[in-house]
Design an enzyme around this catalytic site. Sequence first.
Site, short mmCIF file in Angstrom:
data_model
loop_
_atom_site.label_atom_id
_atom_site.label_comp_id
_atom_site.label_asym_id
_atom_site.label_seq_id
_atom_site.Cartn_x
_atom_site.Cartn_y
_atom_site.Cartn_z
CG HIS A 160 -43.16 85.45 108.31
ND1 HIS A 160 -43.25 85.16 106.96
CD2 HIS A 160 -43.84 86.62 108.47
CE1 HIS A 160 -43.93 86.10 106.34
NE2 HIS A 160 -44.32 87.00 107.22
CG HIS B 161 -39.46 87.58 107.47
ND1 HIS B 161 -39.80 87.00 106.29
CD2 HIS B 161 -40.55 88.30 107.84
CE1 HIS B 161 -41.03 87.35 105.96
NE2 HIS B 161 -41.52 88.13 106.88
CG HIS C 62 -44.13 92.74 101.73
ND1 HIS C 62 -45.13 93.57 102.16
CD2 HIS C 62 -44.44 91.51 102.22
CE1 HIS C 62 -46.01 92.88 102.88
NE2 HIS C 62 -45.62 91.62 102.92
CE1 TYR D 44 -49.04 91.02 105.97
CE2 TYR D 44 -49.09 93.24 105.12
CZ TYR D 44 -48.40 92.22 105.70
OH TYR D 44 -47.08 92.38 106.02
CD GLU E 129 -47.35 88.25 104.39
OE1 GLU E 129 -46.63 87.77 105.29
OE2 GLU E 129 -47.01 89.21 103.69
#
Lengths: 309, 105
Positions: A154, A201, A248, A257, A267
Amino acid sequence: MAMTGVLRPGHAQVRVLDLEESVHFYRDVLGLVETGRDATGRVYFKCWDERDHSSYVIRQADSAGLDFFGWRVLDKATLDRLDADLQAYGIKTERIPAGEMLETGERVRFTLPSGHVMELYAEKTKVGNGIPLVNPAPWSKARDHGIAPIRLDHALLYGPNVAEVQKIFTEVLGFYLVERVLTPDGNGNAAIWLSCGQKVHDVAFAEYPEPGKLHHCSFLMESWDQVLRAGDIMSMNTVPVDIGPTRHGVTRGCTIYAWDPSGNRFETFFGGHLPYPDYETMTWTFDNFGQGLDYPQRKLHETFLTVVS
Amino acid sequence: MPHMVRIEEAGVSYACAPRESLLEGMHRLGLRGIPVGCRGGGCGVCKIEVLAGEFHTRAMSREHVSDDDVAHQRLLACRVYPSSDLSLKVIGKLQKKVCTPVSVR
């Protein structure tokens, strides 16, 4: 789940300041597979387990950042339908001829109100992952070269007009809103996480005054152990690390990151919950954004909000 | 041999080897709040102006460094390496952090 329409993130084209330094980084440190170079000097990569020709393309430029992000759609009819749907919605589209990118079919290009250039395409040569389709082994030796993520997962993009961007993705492109962070006054969304399948996502956006900014492209790892191994390889190669390894709160994904040699954040990501399109959106208040970003440390790292390319 | 780098407004100096960027040396000072960003010349948070001294640079994003900036030695500290003792001032996002006393940050 019957997946139609937009299938997945297809490719990102990213600007780098020094091409050969970046090729070394992406090929030998991140461990992507170099699949080609074109006449304009662009270098094409894929993750080892991806089957399409390329998912990450770099070109040398005098600034860092994202040129465009491409989406693989089901087929040519879907491409034509989504092009028409975008135009009917009031978005200007442009056709990029097949072959402009190596081994890639015709692309439909448009610009979001956040300033990001998006593309849709239906065809890219399947070069395979080096493993036969009959009696396939679970991995090949390419898995052990560098960090070696398995796919482009993503991107998180920073720009203005996130509410309008959300409408385009949900009302035209068939995405749904998985999670969001509210603005400090609670009346809008500071950041949104959108899915076009059952991944937690496929793209995320955060409200930011400057248009067209790249926060990060994310690469999927197979396990938390592989994320930690990625951190070891980053340190062995003095890669500047931003945040992590941690988890997260938003998405529940495990993460590091870090930055490429030109200051484009990337990431290494693992996990995340598996939403369905009928699930209710999960909401984070702005005062809990620190937990959303870094659940164990509950810290809203300043670089997360201010450092983009 | 490290060179001495002086941050004029802050009135502090630090040693910086020729192979180290000015930002790496500055970061070692441990001043709270120095915005160390991407360290690759891409994000633009570590902008400085070199007032005196010799240096060499690596590629940095021209989105954050204009021709006028280059002419005035306004550069990104993560891509500038000292070739002699230097003095610099911090500008942009760095300035607020480096030049504001800790008590009012």
